[in-house]
Motif scaffolding. Structure first.
Motif, short mmCIF file in Angstrom:
data_model
loop_
_atom_site.label_atom_id
_atom_site.label_comp_id
_atom_site.label_asym_id
_atom_site.label_seq_id
_atom_site.Cartn_x
_atom_site.Cartn_y
_atom_site.Cartn_z
N UNK A 99 52.39 13.37 -51.40
CA UNK A 99 53.01 12.24 -51.88
C UNK A 99 54.41 12.54 -52.50
N UNK A 100 55.22 11.28 -52.59
CA UNK A 100 56.50 11.58 -53.49
C UNK A 100 55.88 11.84 -54.79
N UNK A 101 56.57 12.66 -55.71
CA UNK A 101 55.92 13.17 -56.88
C UNK A 101 55.26 12.05 -57.95
N UNK A 102 56.15 11.01 -58.05
CA UNK A 102 55.60 10.01 -58.85
C UNK A 102 54.24 9.20 -58.50
N UNK A 103 54.00 9.29 -57.12
CA UNK A 103 53.14 8.60 -56.39
C UNK A 103 51.90 9.41 -56.80
N UNK A 104 52.04 10.75 -56.84
CA UNK A 104 50.98 11.79 -57.06
C UNK A 104 50.41 11.70 -58.55
N UNK A 105 51.44 11.30 -59.43
CA UNK A 105 51.15 11.32 -60.94
C UNK A 105 50.64 9.90 -61.40
N UNK A 106 50.93 8.94 -60.56
CA UNK A 106 50.40 7.34 -61.19
C UNK A 106 49.57 6.31 -60.06
N UNK A 107 49.78 7.12 -58.99
CA UNK A 107 48.91 6.26 -57.67
C UNK A 107 47.95 7.54 -56.77
N UNK A 108 47.40 8.21 -57.43
CA UNK A 108 46.56 9.62 -56.65
C UNK A 108 45.37 8.91 -56.04
N UNK A 109 45.21 9.33 -54.82
CA UNK A 109 44.07 8.53 -54.24
C UNK A 109 42.88 9.61 -53.97
N UNK A 110 43.07 10.87 -54.11
CA UNK A 110 42.02 11.73 -53.80
C UNK A 110 41.34 12.24 -55.10
N UNK A 111 40.08 12.28 -55.05
CA UNK A 111 39.24 12.60 -56.24
C UNK A 111 39.74 14.05 -56.87
N UNK A 112 40.17 14.91 -56.09
CA UNK A 112 40.59 16.10 -56.49
C UNK A 112 41.79 16.22 -57.09
N UNK A 113 42.77 15.35 -56.64
CA UNK A 113 44.26 15.37 -57.43
C UNK A 113 43.76 14.70 -58.63
N UNK A 114 42.89 13.66 -58.68
CA UNK A 114 42.73 13.20 -60.07
C UNK A 114 42.13 14.14 -61.06
N UNK A 115 41.25 14.94 -60.50
CA UNK A 115 40.31 15.95 -61.24
C UNK A 115 41.48 16.92 -61.94
N UNK A 116 42.54 17.16 -60.93
CA UNK A 116 43.57 18.15 -61.69
C UNK A 116 44.21 17.43 -62.43
N UNK A 117 44.76 16.19 -62.32
CA UNK A 117 45.37 15.46 -63.36
C UNK A 117 44.73 15.41 -64.74
N UNK A 118 43.40 15.24 -64.62
CA UNK A 118 42.72 14.97 -65.88
C UNK A 118 42.61 16.39 -66.50
#
Ligand code: ATP
Ligand code: MG
Length: 328
Positions: free
Chosen positions: A249-268
């Motif tokens: 996704x566009x970078x901001x969408x990855x950081x503010x609107x991620x949809x995949x649990x793996x992305x969220x766990x990376x951000x966490x």
């Protein structure tokens, strides 16, 4: 829409396009008396586009397949499946001679530039070597351009007479960048170019890359663990997990609107400096994350009803694709 119309709409080709790229390694198992092999699918079905004049981040945990993807794009190892397109040309099966012409257009900077810089050569020789390999200019012109490039990456021309062991880590990365860019490539693959550096030096190298990208209109595939750098530097981000891209996704969408649990766990896992803002972290195993594929109702898809065949990556917003199961 007619085919003719569709073609008119197609923009200039992307700088780099990976289509269905995959790599399997055969690993030996067992001992001498009972030899066997298992197949490790290090990279699977990677579709990734680096547009002209853009920086695309590739993130994911260690072993997720980022470097394998990068070195396949460079054709330093052969893909098991899929295609690599550079400036609109399919370079997947080009033979050595043809490939050499294309290699000029795509260069790489690795994390560990020390091993890439020949200790017996001066920095001027190291930076000029690509010109030498491609037979560009006289020896004097090659040296001149190499010294210009040392200056351009923030080193004094007098560094031309020095040797790699005399440099700090940050200075070595500057030399590696000069060497990679002296041929004016269209695409740079930067594989963790700053992860061996101290924080302040890291910021300088990131600024340098950003300036050069703007000056040269470079397209960069930026592979990194460092999500704060990725957020400030890239235009779009692809998230790799177990050899697959699971969200893009566009970078901001990855950081503010991620949809995949793996992305969220990376951000966490990004360290939060202010203790008041620290959240309770949940660590989840790879198997748990694999089992937790997002479910998206067909009616929620922006493109209307779901296609008859379930695609691996579902488009959930403009330029935002995620590995998900579409439910009716
Ligand atoms: N030449 C090889 N032979 C066998 N397995 C390999 C080889 N190269 C990579 N692998 C395996 O492929 C998988 C992906 O590795 P890769 O180096 O691409 O990961 P990465 O995302 O770059 O990790 P890191 O963040 O640690 O750099 C890993 O399981 C790795 O062990
Ligand atoms: Mg790697």
């Amino acid at each position: 829409m007619s085919t003719a119309n569709a073609q008119v709409k197609i923009a200039a080709p992307a700088a780099l396009e990976l289509k269905g790229l995959g790599k399997s390694f055969r690993l030996k198992t067992g001992g001498f008396f009972r030899p066997g092999y298992v197949e490790l699918k290090a990279v699977r079905d990677v579709d990734l586009t680096v547009p002209k004049n853009a920086i695309v981040g590739l993130v994911g945990e260690s072993g997720s397949g980022k470097t394998t993807t990068g070195i396949m794009a460079l054709r330093l190892i052969e893909p098991t499946t899929g295609e690599i397109w550079l400036d609109g040309e399919n370079i997947t099966t080009l033979e050595a001679g043809e490939l050499k012409r294309h290699r000029r257009k795509m260069q790489v900077v690795f994390q560990d530039s020390y091993s890439a810089l020949d200790p017996m050569f001066t920095l001027a020789q190291i930076v000029a070597e690509p010109l030498h390999i491609h037979g560009i200019g006289s020896a004097a012109e090659q040296t001149d351009l190499a010294l210009d490039w040392l200056e351009r990456v923030g080193l004094h021309r007098s560094f031309g007479n020095r040797y790699p062991h005399e440099l700090s880590g940050g200075q070595r990365q500057r030399v590696a960048i000069a060497r990679a860019l002296i041929l004016q490539p269209d695409v740079l693959i930067a594989d963790e170019p700053t992860s061996a550096l101290d924080v302040s030096v890291k910021a300088q190298i990131i600024n340098l890359l950003q300036d050069l990208q703007e000056d040269m209109g470079l397209s960069i595939l930026f592979i990194s663990h460092d999500l704060s750098v990725v957020r400030s530097l890239t235009d779009t981000v692809a998230v790799m997990f177990n050899g697959r891209i699971v969200e893009q996704a566009p970078t901001e969408a990855i950081f503010t609107d991620s949809r995949h649990p793996y992305t969220r766990s990376l951000l966490d896992a990004i360290p939060v400096l202010n203790p008041r803002h620290r959240r309770a972290r949940t660590f989840r195993s790879r198997d748990e994350l694999e089992a937790d594929k997002p479910q998206i109702a067909a009616s929620d898809l922006p493109g209307g009803p779901a296609p008859s065949e379930q695609p691996r990556l579902v488009t959930v917003a403009p330029d935002h694709r995620v590995e998900a199961v579409v439910t009716q």
